[in-house]
Design a protein around this motif. Sequence first.
Motif, short mmCIF file in Angstrom:
data_model
loop_
_atom_site.label_atom_id
_atom_site.label_comp_id
_atom_site.label_asym_id
_atom_site.label_seq_id
_atom_site.Cartn_x
_atom_site.Cartn_y
_atom_site.Cartn_z
N VAL A 61 41.50 46.12 45.05
CA VAL A 61 40.54 46.71 44.23
C VAL A 61 39.42 48.30 44.23
CG1 VAL A 61 38.44 46.38 42.53
CG2 VAL A 61 40.50 44.52 42.71
N LYS A 62 39.55 48.85 43.77
CA LYS A 62 38.75 49.77 44.18
C LYS A 62 36.70 50.14 43.67
CE LYS A 62 39.70 55.14 44.53
NZ LYS A 62 40.60 55.82 44.31
N ASP A 63 35.99 50.22 43.73
CA ASP A 63 34.55 50.09 43.59
C ASP A 63 33.67 51.80 42.89
OD1 ASP A 63 33.54 51.63 45.81
OD2 ASP A 63 31.99 49.82 45.71
N TRP A 64 35.02 52.48 43.61
CA TRP A 64 34.39 53.47 43.28
C TRP A 64 32.82 53.87 43.24
CZ3 TRP A 64 37.59 57.45 41.80
CH2 TRP A 64 38.77 57.16 40.90
N ARG A 65 32.93 53.60 44.54
CA ARG A 65 31.09 54.04 45.71
C ARG A 65 31.85 54.70 46.89
NH1 ARG A 65 27.38 49.43 48.43
NH2 ARG A 65 29.81 48.88 48.87
N LEU A 66 32.20 53.03 48.13
CA LEU A 66 32.24 53.74 49.27
C LEU A 66 33.94 52.73 49.81
CD1 LEU A 66 29.49 53.55 50.99
CD2 LEU A 66 30.64 55.44 50.53
N ILE A 67 34.60 52.13 49.02
CA ILE A 67 34.95 51.56 49.16
C ILE A 67 36.63 50.22 48.71
CG2 ILE A 67 34.32 51.29 51.23
CD1 ILE A 67 32.98 48.54 50.79
N TRP A 68 37.77 50.44 48.88
CA TRP A 68 38.63 49.63 48.77
C TRP A 68 37.92 47.48 49.35
CZ3 TRP A 68 42.61 50.60 45.42
CH2 TRP A 68 42.50 51.87 45.58
N TYR A 69 38.63 46.80 47.98
CA TYR A 69 38.54 45.71 48.59
C TYR A 69 39.54 44.89 47.93
CZ TYR A 69 33.22 47.26 47.48
OH TYR A 69 32.34 47.87 47.02
N VAL A 70 39.07 43.90 49.14
CA VAL A 70 41.08 42.84 48.97
C VAL A 70 40.45 41.76 48.13
CG1 VAL A 70 43.25 42.07 49.56
CG2 VAL A 70 42.30 43.98 50.80
N CYS A 71 40.25 41.57 46.84
CA CYS A 71 39.87 39.66 45.89
C CYS A 71 40.91 39.21 46.42
CB CYS A 71 39.66 40.56 45.04
SG CYS A 71 38.66 42.42 44.23
N VAL A 72 39.71 37.83 46.28
CA VAL A 72 41.11 37.02 47.28
C VAL A 72 40.42 35.39 46.16
CG1 VAL A 72 41.73 37.58 49.20
CG2 VAL A 72 39.69 36.17 48.67
N ASP A 73 40.75 34.73 45.87
CA ASP A 73 40.56 33.65 45.42
C ASP A 73 39.97 32.72 46.50
OD1 ASP A 73 40.32 30.45 44.49
OD2 ASP A 73 41.45 31.36 42.34
N PRO A 74 38.71 32.37 46.74
CA PRO A 74 38.37 31.59 47.53
C PRO A 74 38.90 30.81 47.74
CG PRO A 74 36.72 31.68 45.97
CD PRO A 74 37.29 32.80 46.13
N GLU A 75 39.25 29.74 46.36
CA GLU A 75 39.82 28.21 46.83
C GLU A 75 40.96 28.21 46.82
OE1 GLU A 75 37.85 25.46 46.47
OE2 GLU A 75 36.09 26.80 46.02
N ILE A 76 42.22 28.91 46.93
CA ILE A 76 43.50 29.01 47.51
C ILE A 76 42.90 29.56 48.72
CG2 ILE A 76 45.07 29.74 46.26
CD1 ILE A 76 45.08 30.25 43.84
N MET A 77 42.32 30.54 48.65
CA MET A 77 42.65 31.11 50.89
C MET A 77 41.98 29.72 51.54
SD MET A 77 42.98 33.14 52.64
CE MET A 77 42.77 35.26 51.60
N LYS A 78 41.47 28.80 51.01
CA LYS A 78 41.28 27.66 51.71
C LYS A 78 42.68 26.59 52.22
CE LYS A 78 36.76 26.54 50.17
NZ LYS A 78 36.30 25.68 49.00
#
Length: 467
Positions: free
Chosen positions: A87-104
């Motif tokens: 996901v892009k924030d139109w600030r400085l960077i791209w992020y990779v967004c995840v669900d922390p519960e599923i990531m566990k």
Amino acid sequence: MAQTLIQENYDVVVTGGGCAGIAAAISAAKAGMKTLLVEAGSMLGGELITGLCIDGALNARGEWIVGGVLKEILDEHERLGGYIGPVKDWRLIWYVCVDPEIMKLAVANVVRRAGVHVWMYSFAEDVVRRGDEITGVVVINKRGRVLVEAPVYIDASGDGDIALRAGAQMMISNDKGEFQPVTMLFRIGGVDTMDLLRFCVDHPENLAVGESEWMGASLTPKECAQNLYDQGQPAVFFKANGPLITGGIERGELQQTALIGIIPVSSERKEVSVNTTRVANIDATDAVALSRVFSDLTDQAWRSIAFMKKNIPGFEKSYFAGLSHRIGIRETRRVVGDYVLTGDDVRNARKREDGIGKGSHHIDIHQDGTKQVRIPVADGGSYDMPYDMLVAKGIRNLYVAGRCMSADREGHGSARVMGPCMAQGEAAGLGAALTLRGNQPGDLRSVDIGQLQSELKKQGAIVDGTH
């Protein structure tokens, strides 16, 4: 009564089950090494499971610069469901967004599949050193005190615990003794994304946007806000000097903060993670001080939720959905390695023949109050992290990876985020395997860098080929 030491032997011992540690352990175990991962807490994954997005996995141009173990974990997350992705924030960077519960679950699955031996609820309390070599680490848990011997050790503890006890040279903070603020992430559910994004379009003066040429520097804030709206994800950063935050601080509704960072974690639950709490100049290696600040951070989180429900459209019917399992720590000790990554390396996007991974996150140093340093990487690109920054100076068989890496404060301000930390860990784990297969087992300086780079690429790591 003196307690008898239990003794065990492994090929590779990794301390710290955060991003760098799990990457190191997975990499070493997949290369055939009997690998032990020691984690003081009750879960593996570190910041991957707090609700924080993954920074530094893509550069500002949108190129992936970290693969390998990180990609394997993200693929497992996607298989389980709920993965959002870049996901892009139109600030400085791209992020990779995840669900922390599923990531566990994703982290646990990949660690298990690799065949890593895991000791949770265990703390590495001491080191045995002979000459320039570590010969054992003493681990304590309810089982007792265990002397774990191995040819290679990887310190991914975040605080450089093993390196410190082994007598390695350390760097701490800056010449003023300042520490970046500690933070408690929290999650809010039931957010109306489009109402939030409409507010951004109507009030772009609140947004941190267009801070690099690759993120809309030639556009007006309103045009950047429209791009956020068109993207359709609640990835929004409200800046400290905008009227929203300034007014909240003046009215006493909000603590002094550099930002309100909102990141999506679950589309299904309409849930976001929020980064806004902060207490500066806490030495997080002091357990008493860190424990004392916990209640301040949770109070700030609860106050922030009330502020957002009252002042930000889209949050009117929202609800508290969760709290990070631990305090977020930006900096403590840094270990001096054979090479110290510098701010110049980062800002100039320096490439190197001995690079074993890449970083792209801006130099990001949070300060007290509302201040924050943000310096982008040149040309929206990435820099190479050299092998020598992983090798603890003066010690034959100790790698350091993750937050305790060898870097000056500016270099650390970029390379401390999850993407580059996982690349560091993966390279250390595979490097450990290569030295144990070679003619000088345990001598990290005997590793053939070209061979390490080749093996990293075979397992999907990104070593070259990007800006």
